[in-house]
Design a protein around this motif. Structure first.
Motif, PDB file in Angstrom:
ATOM      1  N   ASP A 193      51.170  70.821  25.561  1.00  0.00           N
ATOM      2  CA  ASP A 193      50.072  70.762  24.597  1.00  0.00           C
ATOM      3  C   ASP A 193      49.153  69.569  24.846  1.00  0.00           C
ATOM      4  O   ASP A 193      48.357  69.210  23.976  1.00  0.00           O
ATOM      5  N   ALA A 194      49.244  68.929  26.022  1.00  0.00           N
ATOM      6  CA  ALA A 194      48.431  67.740  26.291  1.00  0.00           C
ATOM      7  C   ALA A 194      46.952  68.109  26.320  1.00  0.00           C
ATOM      8  O   ALA A 194      46.554  69.141  26.856  1.00  0.00           O
ATOM      9  N   SER A 195      46.147  67.256  25.714  1.00  0.00           N
ATOM     10  CA  SER A 195      44.697  67.462  25.699  1.00  0.00           C
ATOM     11  C   SER A 195      44.039  66.109  25.508  1.00  0.00           C
ATOM     12  O   SER A 195      44.519  65.262  24.738  1.00  0.00           O
ATOM     13  N   ALA A 196      42.937  65.897  26.211  1.00  0.00           N
ATOM     14  CA  ALA A 196      42.226  64.624  26.121  1.00  0.00           C
ATOM     15  C   ALA A 196      40.724  64.888  26.048  1.00  0.00           C
ATOM     16  O   ALA A 196      40.208  65.808  26.696  1.00  0.00           O
ATOM     17  N   ASP A 197      40.049  64.076  25.254  1.00  0.00           N
ATOM     18  CA  ASP A 197      38.577  64.108  25.196  1.00  0.00           C
ATOM     19  C   ASP A 197      38.078  63.312  26.396  1.00  0.00           C
ATOM     20  O   ASP A 197      38.075  62.069  26.389  1.00  0.00           O
ATOM     21  N   VAL A 198      37.686  64.024  27.454  1.00  0.00           N
ATOM     22  CA  VAL A 198      37.317  63.377  28.703  1.00  0.00           C
ATOM     23  C   VAL A 198      36.121  62.447  28.499  1.00  0.00           C
ATOM     24  O   VAL A 198      36.081  61.335  29.044  1.00  0.00           O
ATOM     25  N   THR A 199      35.155  62.880  27.721  1.00  0.00           N
ATOM     26  CA  THR A 199      33.966  62.055  27.490  1.00  0.00           C
ATOM     27  C   THR A 199      34.341  60.706  26.875  1.00  0.00           C
ATOM     28  O   THR A 199      33.883  59.648  27.323  1.00  0.00           O
ATOM     29  N   VAL A 207      37.369  59.237  26.891  1.00  0.00           N
ATOM     30  CA  VAL A 207      38.224  58.441  27.775  1.00  0.00           C
ATOM     31  C   VAL A 207      37.400  57.750  28.843  1.00  0.00           C
ATOM     32  O   VAL A 207      37.576  56.546  29.113  1.00  0.00           O
ATOM     33  N   VAL A 208      36.465  58.466  29.462  1.00  0.00           N
ATOM     34  CA  VAL A 208      35.638  57.868  30.517  1.00  0.00           C
ATOM     35  C   VAL A 208      34.803  56.722  29.946  1.00  0.00           C
ATOM     36  O   VAL A 208      34.704  55.640  30.552  1.00  0.00           O
ATOM     37  N   ALA A 209      34.220  56.922  28.793  1.00  0.00           N
ATOM     38  CA  ALA A 209      33.424  55.870  28.182  1.00  0.00           C
ATOM     39  C   ALA A 209      34.270  54.640  27.874  1.00  0.00           C
ATOM     40  O   ALA A 209      33.846  53.494  28.089  1.00  0.00           O
ATOM     41  N   THR A 210      35.510  54.864  27.405  1.00  0.00           N
ATOM     42  CA  THR A 210      36.406  53.744  27.082  1.00  0.00           C
ATOM     43  C   THR A 210      36.779  52.960  28.335  1.00  0.00           C
ATOM     44  O   THR A 210      36.752  51.717  28.349  1.00  0.00           O
ATOM     45  N   VAL A 211      37.139  53.678  29.404  1.00  0.00           N
ATOM     46  CA  VAL A 211      37.551  53.002  30.637  1.00  0.00           C
ATOM     47  C   VAL A 211      36.380  52.219  31.237  1.00  0.00           C
ATOM     48  O   VAL A 211      36.550  51.077  31.697  1.00  0.00           O
ATOM     49  N   VAL A 212      35.189  52.795  31.245  1.00  0.00           N
ATOM     50  CA  VAL A 212      34.025  52.099  31.792  1.00  0.00           C
ATOM     51  C   VAL A 212      33.732  50.842  30.977  1.00  0.00           C
ATOM     52  O   VAL A 212      33.409  49.770  31.537  1.00  0.00           O
ATOM     53  N   GLU A 213      33.846  50.921  29.671  1.00  0.00           N
ATOM     54  CA  GLU A 213      33.586  49.747  28.838  1.00  0.00           C
ATOM     55  C   GLU A 213      34.596  48.639  29.136  1.00  0.00           C
ATOM     56  O   GLU A 213      34.258  47.455  29.181  1.00  0.00           O
ATOM     57  N   VAL A 219      47.326  59.273  30.814  1.00  0.00           N
ATOM     58  CA  VAL A 219      47.281  59.554  32.243  1.00  0.00           C
ATOM     59  C   VAL A 219      45.840  59.566  32.734  1.00  0.00           C
ATOM     60  O   VAL A 219      45.518  59.021  33.802  1.00  0.00           O
ATOM     61  N   LEU A 220      44.940  60.196  31.963  1.00  0.00           N
ATOM     62  CA  LEU A 220      43.533  60.243  32.366  1.00  0.00           C
ATOM     63  C   LEU A 220      42.938  58.838  32.424  1.00  0.00           C
ATOM     64  O   LEU A 220      42.136  58.527  33.319  1.00  0.00           O
ATOM     65  N   GLU A 221      43.311  57.968  31.498  1.00  0.00           N
ATOM     66  CA  GLU A 221      42.820  56.587  31.543  1.00  0.00           C
ATOM     67  C   GLU A 221      43.246  55.906  32.844  1.00  0.00           C
ATOM     68  O   GLU A 221      42.457  55.207  33.487  1.00  0.00           O
ATOM     69  N   GLU A 273      48.590  63.192  42.696  1.00  0.00           N
ATOM     70  CA  GLU A 273      49.809  63.727  42.110  1.00  0.00           C
ATOM     71  C   GLU A 273      49.609  64.057  40.641  1.00  0.00           C
ATOM     72  O   GLU A 273      50.101  65.075  40.138  1.00  0.00           O
ATOM     73  N   SER A 274      48.881  63.231  39.926  1.00  0.00           N
ATOM     74  CA  SER A 274      48.685  63.455  38.495  1.00  0.00           C
ATOM     75  C   SER A 274      47.797  64.655  38.231  1.00  0.00           C
ATOM     76  O   SER A 274      48.099  65.500  37.380  1.00  0.00           O
ATOM     77  N   VAL A 275      46.690  64.760  38.953  1.00  0.00           N
ATOM     78  CA  VAL A 275      45.740  65.831  38.676  1.00  0.00           C
ATOM     79  C   VAL A 275      46.288  67.174  39.155  1.00  0.00           C
ATOM     80  O   VAL A 275      46.058  68.217  38.529  1.00  0.00           O
TER      81      VAL A 275
END
Length: 472
Positions: free
Chosen positions: A304-310, A312-318, A348-350, A426-428
């Motif tokens: 059931d894993a799900s992530a808001d990609v938008t 997560v990307v914004a958080t990592v860039v910041e 994992v996406l982070e 491996e993760s993707v």
């Protein structure tokens, strides 16, 4: 029974079941034959009793001995005390029954004399009738010799047939049990070979069959393949870790030995400690990446894993901009106006995004452009692209880039251990996605086959293709 071999227990159970069935069938057949024979004797007794009853007078004498003997049955007339008043036919002169066996006045009963096993000399089936008018008893008996002989012969035949059937059943059951367990024994011997160190072996499962044993063989073969993959993964991890950790540990040991060769001042010691701190930080980073490669699978197993990609990307860039303010202006972020969800764990996406951005910062050149888009039909693919203007990779390195500790000669002098892209791939791939590496018109896929064409002509672009997830 639990200590006996399985084959013996199966045969014993089969024979026991056959014994019960044969015994039940034998009892039924014996009872039906006995009933039929006794019914014939009773019919004969009833006919003789009717004839003799009309010939006996009130004194116990028979009016016509010839007519009485013509019935073919033995007969006796007894008084109230059980004494013999008259007799005829094959009946003996002594009473055939005791006084206690005589019925009540006006009634009748059937008794048998002489044992069945072993056979008696004069076995009789006797019908006793009490005469109300005179207090006398009329006994009519027929010999049971032929009836007993037939039943004894039937009993012997049933016993012999039953023993023969049990012997055949035991033999057939043993053959069937051996045939059924032969593949299991073959699996056991092959498992012993594997236990003793043989590698690459598989259980010999017959083709064209689909039963419990063959399905067990296929399952065990799948398990062996999974175990070998796991062992190979662990072996490769240990070898890679030992190989890569040896160099920084050797450098640390060498620096410490050099520092001890002569007395040094406080300033020199602080400089050495700073250098050792850099080496320890690199060693800690390498250990962290190795642990991530060895243990990240547990987070990927969530269905059931799900992530808001938008987001997560914004958080990592910041975070990258805060950690390196001097490079903040080199990162260009292009996000869609709405949220895009993908089937991957948030943490994992982070980690993946942090690895891709670190690679672009350390091995590429600004500007670094990061884009998040949605491709194909809903939910389709959520694509995250990290593009930089660096030197990129040649064709061979594009293919080898995701191999652990793979580094180009130019990158060996830069920070890193060559584990970032291996972790990303491996993760993707584990979540059903793909990693696409593009460099000046050359494209290499790692993971799921992405049918959409790639139009990147920039120096270097790393793209994450993540399976999209529809949200309410």
């Amino acid at each position: 029974m639990t200590r006996l071999p399985l084959r013996v227990r199966l045969v014993a159970g089969f024979v026991a079941a056959m014994l019960v069935l044969l015994a039940a069938a034998g009892v039924f057949v014996y009872w039906r034959v006995e009933y039929a024979l006794d019914r014939g004797l009773d019919t004969e007794l009833a006919r003789a009793t009717t004839t003799l009853g009309a010939l006996v007078d009130t004194s116990g004498a028979v009016t016509s001995l010839a007519a009485a003997d013509a019935t073919g049955a033995g007969w006796q007339v007894l008084d109230e005390g059980g004494g013999v008043l008259s007799s005829g036919g094959p009946a003996p002169a002594t009473p055939m029954v005791t006084a206690r066996e005589l019925p009540d006045p006006g009634s009748a009963r059937t008794v048998e004399t002489g044992s069945f096993l072993p056979g008696a000399d004069s076995p009789f089936r006797i019908r006793i009738s009490a005469r109300d008018d005179s207090g006398l008893y009329l006994l009519v008996g027929v010999r049971r010799d032929h009836r007993d002989e037939a039943l004894r012969e039937l009993l012997v035949q049933l016993t012999l047939a039953g023993l023969g059937a049990l012997t055949v059943a035991a033999g057939v059951g043993d053959l069937l049990a051996r045939a059924a367990l032969r593949p299991v024994e073959r699996y056991r011997r092959r498992a012993v070979e594997i236990t003793h160190g043989a590698s690459g072996l598989r259980l010999e499962v017959p083709a064209g069959r689909d039963d419990e044993v063959t399905r067990l063989g296929h399952t065990l073969n799948d398990m062996l393949e999974a175990l070998e993959r796991s062992l190979e993964h662990e072996r490769r991890f240990v070898n890679d870790a030992s190989h890569e950790l040896r160099t920084p540990l050797t450098l640390l040991t060498s620096r410490i030995q050099l520092a001890r060769r002569r007395p040094r001042g406080v300033g020199e010691h602080e400089q050495i400690l700073d250098e050792l701190g850099v080496d320890v930080a690199r060693l800690a980073g390498l250990a962290e990446q190795l642990l991530a490669l060895g243990a990240h699978g547990g987070m990927l197993d969530r269905a059931d894993a799900s992530a808001d990609v938008t987001q997560v990307v914004a958080t990592v860039v910041e975070r990258q901009r805060v950690a390196a303010p001097e490079l903040a202006h080199t990162i260009v972020l292009d996000l869609p106006a709405h949220a895009l969800h993908a089937g991957i764990d948030h943490a994992v996406l982070e980690r993946l995004m942090a690895n891709l951005i670190d690679n672009a910062l350390h091995h590429g050149r600004p500007p670094i452009e990061i884009r998040v888009t949605c491709r194909s039909s809903d939910p389709g693919w959520v694509v995250v692209e990290v593009e930089d203007a660096g030197p990129g990779m040649d064709s061979d390195m594009l293919v080898e880039a995701t191999r652990r500790f793979a580094r180009s000669p130019e990158a060996r002098s830069r920070p890193g251990a060559g584990l970032g892209l291996a972790l990303v791939e491996e993760s993707v791939v584990a979540v059903g996605g793909a990693l696409r590496l593009c460099c000046r018109g050359e494209h290499v896929h790692h993971g799921s086959d992405v049918a959409e064409p790639c139009d990147h002509s920039a120096a270097m672009t790393a793209s994450l293709w993540l399976p999209g997830v529809s949200t309410p």
